[in-house]
Design an enzyme around this catalytic site. Sequence first.
Site, PDB file in Angstrom:
ATOM      1  N   SER A  77       2.764  -0.036   3.545  1.00  0.00           N
ATOM      2  CA  SER A  77       3.502  -1.051   4.321  1.00  0.00           C
ATOM      3  C   SER A  77       3.895  -0.497   5.688  1.00  0.00           C
ATOM      4  CB  SER A  77       4.781  -1.441   3.575  1.00  0.00           C
ATOM      5  OG  SER A  77       5.597  -2.272   4.379  1.00  0.00           O
ATOM      6  N   TYR A  79      12.861   1.501  -0.007  1.00  0.00           N
ATOM      7  CA  TYR A  79      11.471   1.019  -0.094  1.00  0.00           C
ATOM      8  C   TYR A  79      10.627   1.669   1.002  1.00  0.00           C
ATOM      9  CZ  TYR A  79       7.685  -2.476   0.504  1.00  0.00           C
ATOM     10  OH  TYR A  79       6.477  -3.115   0.650  1.00  0.00           O
TER      11      TYR A  79
HETATM   12  N1  LIG Z   1       4.410  -9.318   0.556  1.00  0.00           N
HETATM   13  C1  LIG Z   1       4.673  -8.614   1.642  1.00  0.00           C
HETATM   14  O1  LIG Z   1       5.227  -9.114   2.660  1.00  0.00           O
HETATM   15  C2  LIG Z   1       4.272  -7.154   1.697  1.00  0.00           C
HETATM   16  C3  LIG Z   1       4.454  -6.471   2.916  1.00  0.00           C
HETATM   17  C4  LIG Z   1       4.085  -5.125   3.006  1.00  0.00           C
HETATM   18  C5  LIG Z   1       3.544  -4.503   1.902  1.00  0.00           C
HETATM   19  N2  LIG Z   1       3.396  -5.178   0.728  1.00  0.00           N
HETATM   20  C6  LIG Z   1       2.838  -4.459  -0.407  1.00  0.00           C
HETATM   21  O2  LIG Z   1       1.761  -5.181  -0.943  1.00  0.00           O
HETATM   22  C7  LIG Z   1       1.597  -4.844  -2.334  1.00  0.00           C
HETATM   23  C8  LIG Z   1       1.445  -6.115  -3.133  1.00  0.00           C
HETATM   24  O3  LIG Z   1       2.694  -6.797  -3.146  1.00  0.00           O
HETATM   25  P1  LIG Z   1       2.814  -8.379  -3.195  1.00  0.00           P
HETATM   26  O4  LIG Z   1       3.263  -8.847  -1.887  1.00  0.00           O
HETATM   27  O5  LIG Z   1       1.547  -8.962  -3.788  1.00  0.00           O
HETATM   28  O6  LIG Z   1       4.041  -8.519  -4.188  1.00  0.00           O
HETATM   29  P2  LIG Z   1       4.123  -9.022  -5.672  1.00  0.00           P
HETATM   30  O7  LIG Z   1       3.532 -10.385  -5.766  1.00  0.00           O
HETATM   31  O8  LIG Z   1       5.531  -8.831  -6.088  1.00  0.00           O
HETATM   32  O9  LIG Z   1       3.149  -8.034  -6.459  1.00  0.00           O
HETATM   33  C9  LIG Z   1       3.539  -6.729  -6.803  1.00  0.00           C
HETATM   34  C10 LIG Z   1       2.576  -6.213  -7.857  1.00  0.00           C
HETATM   35  O10 LIG Z   1       3.044  -4.957  -8.312  1.00  0.00           O
HETATM   36  C11 LIG Z   1       3.086  -4.978  -9.724  1.00  0.00           C
HETATM   37  N3  LIG Z   1       4.170  -4.105 -10.199  1.00  0.00           N
HETATM   38  C12 LIG Z   1       5.410  -3.995  -9.678  1.00  0.00           C
HETATM   39  N4  LIG Z   1       6.126  -3.057 -10.365  1.00  0.00           N
HETATM   40  C13 LIG Z   1       5.297  -2.573 -11.311  1.00  0.00           C
HETATM   41  C14 LIG Z   1       5.429  -1.555 -12.294  1.00  0.00           C
HETATM   42  N5  LIG Z   1       6.580  -0.850 -12.423  1.00  0.00           N
HETATM   43  N6  LIG Z   1       4.387  -1.303 -13.090  1.00  0.00           N
HETATM   44  C15 LIG Z   1       3.229  -1.995 -12.961  1.00  0.00           C
HETATM   45  N7  LIG Z   1       3.034  -2.957 -12.017  1.00  0.00           N
HETATM   46  C16 LIG Z   1       4.047  -3.238 -11.221  1.00  0.00           C
HETATM   47  C17 LIG Z   1       3.333  -6.406 -10.086  1.00  0.00           C
HETATM   48  O11 LIG Z   1       2.926  -6.610 -11.414  1.00  0.00           O
HETATM   49  P3  LIG Z   1       3.432  -7.920 -12.251  1.00  0.00           P
HETATM   50  O12 LIG Z   1       2.667  -9.066 -11.686  1.00  0.00           O
HETATM   51  O13 LIG Z   1       3.059  -7.578 -13.639  1.00  0.00           O
HETATM   52  O14 LIG Z   1       4.900  -8.032 -12.004  1.00  0.00           O
HETATM   53  C18 LIG Z   1       2.459  -7.132  -9.076  1.00  0.00           C
HETATM   54  O15 LIG Z   1       1.119  -7.158  -9.500  1.00  0.00           O
HETATM   55  C19 LIG Z   1       2.835  -4.001  -2.688  1.00  0.00           C
HETATM   56  O16 LIG Z   1       2.492  -2.648  -2.696  1.00  0.00           O
HETATM   57  C20 LIG Z   1       3.804  -4.308  -1.571  1.00  0.00           C
HETATM   58  O17 LIG Z   1       4.734  -3.256  -1.376  1.00  0.00           O
HETATM   59  C21 LIG Z   1       3.740  -6.477   0.614  1.00  0.00           C
END
Ligand SMILES: NC(=O)c1ccc[n+]([C@@H]2O[C@H](COP(=O)([O-])OP(=O)(O)OC[C@H]3O[C@@H](n4cnc5c(N)ncnc54)[C@H](OP(=O)(O)O)[C@@H]3O)[C@@H](O)[C@H]2O)c1
Length: 169
Positions: A61, A74
């Site tokens: 990120s 984070y």
């Molecule tokens: N959305 C944004 O604005 C943003 C910005 C910068 C970076 N990111 C990064 O992008 C990536 C994807 O995030 P997202 O936006 O798609 O968010 P999200 O929809 O909340 O997805 C997060 C994913 O991580 C999994 N997860 C979380 N904790 C876990 C654990 N302890 N063990 C196993 N799996 C776990 C979740 O699994 P479950 O579905 O089973 O809960 C889900 O598949 C992340 O690394 C996040 O930090 C996102």
Amino acid sequence: MLPDTVLCVLGVLGDQHRAESDLDHATLVIRSNYEAPSLILGVFADRFVARGSGTIIGVSSVAGDRGRASNYVYGSAKAGFTAFLSGLRNRLARRGVHVVTVKPGFVRTRMIQGLRLPAPLIADPKMLGERIRKAAVTRRDVIHSQAVWWPMMAVIRAIPETIFKRLSL
Ligand SMILES: NC(=O)c1ccc[n+]([C@@H]2O[C@H](COP(=O)([O-])OP(=O)(O)OC[C@H]3O[C@@H](n4cnc5c(N)ncnc54)[C@H](OP(=O)(O)O)[C@@H]3O)[C@@H](O)[C@H]2O)c1
């Protein structure tokens, strides 16, 4: 069977305020964004090296580019993961294994639901998926969700700490 490409998207935004006093919550955020993704990709790295090919993609990120009061638990975990990916890329560059670091800004997913964020800076997840696919094919090292994050984060990183500590970014 070993895949050609491994993509690690695992991450937890958590609650910064709660993480300041709840050690279990801070541990969850740090482990989910740094420890677990780094360890699992390290396991794939060794197997890819033994085979002599493979692509490793880690989703970190822009939050890892500078510690901010509003999300530094984070952000610091993402900073660790970004550094891990950089080191891994450096180690594997001549071993047939390519490492892509993805540094999204904001992406319209469950993670940012309910947050008030500037609409033009929120990327569509499908568009980001396509950017990631292209980055893997063209062997890019580091990509963002939108090009605007490159200059924006360069400016944020360049602000001297004595000024930065007085800002609410
Ligand atoms: N959305 C944004 O604005 C943003 C910005 C910068 C970076 N990111 C990064 O992008 C990536 C994807 O995030 P997202 O936006 O798609 O968010 P999200 O929809 O909340 O997805 C997060 C994913 O991580 C999994 N997860 C979380 N904790 C876990 C654990 N302890 N063990 C196993 N799996 C776990 C979740 O699994 P479950 O579905 O089973 O809960 C889900 O598949 C992340 O690394 C996040 O930090 C996102």
